[in-house]
Design an enzyme around this catalytic site. Structure first.
Site, PDB file in Angstrom:
ATOM      1  CG  ASN A 124      -5.494   5.080   6.892  1.00 21.73           C
ATOM      2  OD1 ASN A 124      -5.463   5.436   5.562  1.00 21.73           O
ATOM      3  ND2 ASN A 124      -4.423   4.605   7.493  1.00 21.73           N
ATOM      4  CD1 TRP A 125     -11.159   3.642   2.936  1.00 22.23           C
ATOM      5  CD2 TRP A 125     -11.412   4.255   0.753  1.00 22.23           C
ATOM      6  NE1 TRP A 125     -12.639   3.376   2.496  1.00 22.23           N
ATOM      7  CE2 TRP A 125     -12.602   3.965   1.370  1.00 22.23           C
ATOM      8  CE3 TRP A 125     -11.103   4.457  -0.552  1.00 22.23           C
ATOM      9  CZ2 TRP A 125     -13.616   4.044   0.705  1.00 22.23           C
ATOM     10  CZ3 TRP A 125     -12.411   4.660  -1.322  1.00 22.23           C
ATOM     11  CH2 TRP A 125     -13.579   4.137  -0.885  1.00 22.23           C
ATOM     12  CE  LYS A 126      -3.699   0.932   6.901  1.00 24.91           C
ATOM     13  NZ  LYS A 126      -3.438   0.144   7.666  1.00 24.91           N
ATOM     14  CG  HIS A 140      -0.758   5.018   9.656  1.00 22.59           C
ATOM     15  ND1 HIS A 140      -0.011   3.675   9.553  1.00 22.59           N
ATOM     16  CD2 HIS A 140      -1.886   4.724   9.886  1.00 22.59           C
ATOM     17  CE1 HIS A 140      -0.856   2.861   9.477  1.00 22.59           C
ATOM     18  NE2 HIS A 140      -1.911   3.247   9.964  1.00 22.59           N
ATOM     19  CD  GLU A 196       0.238   0.904   7.281  1.00 24.30           C
ATOM     20  OE1 GLU A 196      -0.497   1.918   6.582  1.00 24.30           O
ATOM     21  OE2 GLU A 196      -0.357  -0.029   7.680  1.00 24.30           O
ATOM     22  CD  GLU A 207      -3.572   2.927  13.614  1.00 21.70           C
ATOM     23  OE1 GLU A 207      -4.989   2.578  12.925  1.00 21.70           O
ATOM     24  OE2 GLU A 207      -2.991   3.327  12.654  1.00 21.70           O
ATOM     25  N   GLY A 209      -3.552  -4.910  10.386  1.00 23.89           N
ATOM     26  CA  GLY A 209      -3.558  -5.595   9.182  1.00 23.89           C
ATOM     27  C   GLY A 209      -3.219  -7.166   9.379  1.00 23.89           C
ATOM     28  CB  SER A 218      -7.162  -6.369  13.287  1.00 28.05           C
ATOM     29  OG  SER A 218      -5.784  -6.598  12.666  1.00 28.05           O
ATOM     30  N   GLY A 238      -8.438   0.444   9.020  1.00 27.60           N
ATOM     31  CA  GLY A 238      -8.030   0.170   7.751  1.00 27.60           C
ATOM     32  C   GLY A 238      -8.934  -0.776   6.951  1.00 27.60           C
ATOM     33  N   GLY A 239      -8.588  -1.878   6.747  1.00 33.48           N
ATOM     34  CA  GLY A 239      -9.060  -2.856   5.939  1.00 33.48           C
ATOM     35  C   GLY A 239     -10.780  -3.047   5.767  1.00 33.48           C
TER      36      GLY A 239
HETATM   37  P1  13P Z   1      -6.319  -2.538   9.571  1.00 31.37           P
HETATM   38  O1  13P Z   1      -7.748  -1.976  10.346  1.00 31.37           O
HETATM   39  O2  13P Z   1      -6.451  -2.840   8.322  1.00 31.37           O
HETATM   40  O3  13P Z   1      -5.739  -3.267  10.695  1.00 31.37           O
HETATM   41  O4  13P Z   1      -5.560  -1.013   9.759  1.00 31.37           O
HETATM   42  C1  13P Z   1      -5.416  -0.416  10.946  1.00 31.37           C
HETATM   43  C2  13P Z   1      -4.771   0.761  10.455  1.00 31.37           C
HETATM   44  O5  13P Z   1      -3.410   0.959  10.244  1.00 31.37           O
HETATM   45  C3  13P Z   1      -5.696   2.256  10.214  1.00 31.37           C
HETATM   46  O6  13P Z   1      -4.893   3.233  10.076  1.00 31.37           O
END
Ligand code: 13P
Length: 256
Positions: free
Chosen positions: A10-12, A93, A95, A169, A175, A214, A235-236
């Protein structure tokens, strides 16, 4: 048959035309992979560009509207995602729940819209740190699953075809570099699995439950080997081919 692990990046709100080089490298790396399903969800402007080029990975969106079309400035429908080659969408999500006040009911409507458009869905759930510390993690996540999961024949059909997944999650693990304890992940995935089977019947056992928060090349092996963990939402570490393919590699090992 055991489900194929699903590793989704997920590149957000990250990425650019230049960064598609990383996505291409991920696609090339995934060409040799036969036992793990790999996908990326870049931001909207990059979806069509990536979908046109990618051949080994799935490409999806990070959100969709509940309607097919109409006067909803700035929004994108699931049908539009399908039209440009997206194969799935992430909904709910944390966020989006946080930044856009998305409720369980709205998330379910989005998920139903995606299934109606013929694309797969990943429904995200997860508790905050206060909820976990208060001992309410399973109650909160159970309520989110019950309230957000698409239901009915379309959901059962999608589940049976591997097109319906849940991502657990924990909000506090996103993150932050803090990963949930594997024992807690196992317990939560079991609770989610039981809830999904209550809601969808036998087909519920086909819903993959991804862990997110993470995940990286160092912790992926242990997480992906845990019972009930059938993939990861990353994510990251999905922003660079090297770190994302390390997670794919861990999934291959965990599944062999
Ligand atoms: P991180 O892997 O950066 O913690 O993000 C997780 C996430 O929210 C994937 O949707």
């Amino acid at each position: 048959m055991a489900q194929q692990p699903y590793i989704v990046g997920n590149w957000k709100m990250n990425g650019s035309r230049a960064m598609l080089a990383e996505a291409r490298a991920i696609d090339r790396g995934a060409h040799r992979v036969t036992t793990v399903q790999v996908a990326l969800a870049p931001p909207f402007p990059l979806i069509a560009l990536l979908a046109e080029e990618a051949s080994a990975i799935g490409v999806g969106g990070q959100d969709c509207h509940t309607a097919i079309k109409g006067a909803h400035t700035g929004d994108v429908s699931a049908a539009m995602l399908a039209d440009i080659g997206a194969g799935f969408v992430i909904v709910g999500h944390s966020e989006r729940r946080r930044d856009h006040d998305e409720t369980d009911a709205l998330v379910r409507e989005k998920a139903q819209a995606a299934l109606a458009a013929g694309i797969g869905v990943i429904v995200c759930v997860g508790e905050t740190l206060a909820e976990r510390d208060g001992g309410h993690a399973e109650t909160v996540v159970g309520r989110q699953v019950t309230g957000s999961l698409p239901l009915g024949d379309a959901a059962i059909e999608a589940a049976l075809h591997g097109n319906l997944s849940i991502a657990y999650e924990p909000v506090w693990a996103i993150g932050t570099g803090r990963v949930a304890a594997v024992a807690d992940v196992i317990a939560m995935h079991a609770a989610i699995g039981a809830r999904v089977t209550d809601l969808l019947g036998e087909a519920g056992s086909k819903v993959r439950i991804l862990y997110g928060g993470s995940v990286n090349g160092d912790n992926a092996a242990e997480l992906l080997a845990a019972p009930g963990v059938t993939g990861a939402l990353v994510g990251g570490a999905s922003l660079a081919a090297e770190t994302f393919l390390a997670i794919v590699g861990a999934a291959i090992k965990a599944n062999s």
